[in-house]
Write a protein that holds these residues in place. Structure first.
Motif, short mmCIF file in Angstrom:
data_model
loop_
_atom_site.label_atom_id
_atom_site.label_comp_id
_atom_site.label_asym_id
_atom_site.label_seq_id
_atom_site.Cartn_x
_atom_site.Cartn_y
_atom_site.Cartn_z
N UNK A 7 15.30 -36.69 12.60
CA UNK A 7 14.07 -35.94 12.50
C UNK A 7 13.07 -36.71 11.66
N UNK A 8 11.82 -36.27 11.70
CA UNK A 8 10.75 -37.02 11.05
C UNK A 8 10.90 -37.06 9.54
N UNK A 9 11.56 -36.07 8.94
CA UNK A 9 11.73 -36.07 7.49
C UNK A 9 12.59 -37.24 7.03
N UNK A 10 13.59 -37.62 7.85
CA UNK A 10 14.50 -38.70 7.45
C UNK A 10 13.85 -40.07 7.56
N UNK A 11 12.75 -40.18 8.31
CA UNK A 11 12.06 -41.47 8.47
C UNK A 11 10.58 -41.31 8.14
N UNK A 12 10.24 -40.42 7.22
CA UNK A 12 8.85 -40.15 6.88
C UNK A 12 8.10 -41.44 6.54
N UNK A 13 6.92 -41.58 7.11
CA UNK A 13 6.10 -42.77 6.92
C UNK A 13 6.26 -43.81 7.99
N UNK A 14 7.29 -43.69 8.81
CA UNK A 14 7.57 -44.70 9.84
C UNK A 14 6.71 -44.49 11.08
N UNK A 15 6.27 -45.59 11.71
CA UNK A 15 5.73 -45.44 13.07
C UNK A 15 6.86 -44.91 13.96
N UNK A 16 6.60 -43.85 14.70
CA UNK A 16 7.68 -43.25 15.48
C UNK A 16 7.39 -43.17 16.97
N UNK A 17 6.19 -43.55 17.41
CA UNK A 17 5.89 -43.53 18.85
C UNK A 17 4.50 -44.10 19.06
N UNK A 18 4.19 -44.55 20.26
CA UNK A 18 2.84 -44.94 20.64
C UNK A 18 2.51 -44.29 21.97
N UNK A 19 1.24 -43.92 22.14
CA UNK A 19 0.84 -43.26 23.38
C UNK A 19 -0.47 -43.83 23.90
N UNK A 20 -0.67 -43.63 25.19
CA UNK A 20 -1.92 -43.98 25.85
C UNK A 20 -2.31 -42.82 26.74
#
Length: 260
Positions: A7-20
């Protein structure tokens, strides 16, 4: 964003996806399929969204831009946060804009923002992929923020996303001679460079986040892009010895292919 064990809490601050968000989804799929070899599968968000795959592994999300939205087409990174409402509040408190959201999705909540210089980025609270990490595997090689002032940008993102100058855990932001580097475990995931011009008529000079994709052969990707309606932005001349090239897709989205 897709459901996964982290989940996002465990990797807070990390880039986690890119979209277009593209003008026409099928045309965008065809372009990036030709240039980067991507294939696609549904994203679970309806017919207007898909997940791009490289050798069967997830790379990015591509969706269809609503015809009523007259905005520039651009690649946008999302960063993991523990609490999207708190992060959105930090963004506003620091003179930036939350343009959309937070909105609820099947596996989390997201918001789209613009930093004080106008560079667009997203924040995400919820499930994140364990098989997607910038700099590794099928994910982008790295991200780069083109901004007006490195120190101002580093301060803003550090306060919003928890990046620290030095950290034994999490994401550390290091100031170097002419840029800043965001890394984890000595793996570079993003860079911050100055020189952007906020009021420039040239989109390549305005403050923005930029995505780098690794390819087996840069010249081959450039040739495919030109053949599919794209534009070579830099360098101005293609050659078989190219190690890096910035391209503009037919909708105007900028990205760089690199052999590094």
């Amino acid at each position: 964003m897709e459901r996964d064990k982290r989940d996002s809490q465990s990797v807070a601050g990390a880039p986690c996806w890119v979209t277009l968000l593209a003008r026409e989804l099928p045309a965008s799929q065809a372009f990036y399929g030709d240039v980067l070899g991507w294939t696609y599968r549904p994203a679970g968000l309806g017919d207007d969204f898909c997940v791009a795959l490289s050798d069967g592994q997830p790379v990015a999300g591509i969706g269809a831009l609503a015809s009523s939205l007259q905005v520039a087409v651009a690649w946008t990174p999302y960063f993991a946060v523990a609490d999207v409402d708190a992060a959105a509040a930090r963004i506003r408190e620091r003179g930036a804009t939350v343009a959309v959201g937070p909105l609820a999705f099947h596996s989390g909540r997201a918001a789209l923002a613009a930093d004080p210089d106008g560079a667009a980025f997203g924040i995400w609270e919820g499930a994140v992929r364990s098989d997607w990490t910038v700099g590794r595997g099928s994910a982008p090689a790295w991200l780069e923020l083109r901004t007006r002032d490195i120190d101002d940008a580093a301060r803003f993102y550090g306060e919003v996303l928890g990046w620290a100058p030095k950290s034994e855990e999490g994401y550390a932001l290091t100031r170097e001679e002419d840029h800043a580097v965001l890394s984890q475990d000595e793996q570079v995931v993003a860079k911050i460079r100055d020189g952007a011009v906020q009021a420039s008529a040239d989109p390549s000079l305005r403050p923005r986040w930029h995505v780098y994709y690794r390819v087996p052969e840069v010249s081959g990707s450039v040739a495919a892009a030109l053949n599919s309606g794209g534009v070579l932005v830099s360098p101005h001349d293609a050659s078989s010895a190219l190690r890096e090239a910035t391209l503009r897709d037919p909708d105007g989205a900028l990205f760089t292919v690199t052999a590094g």
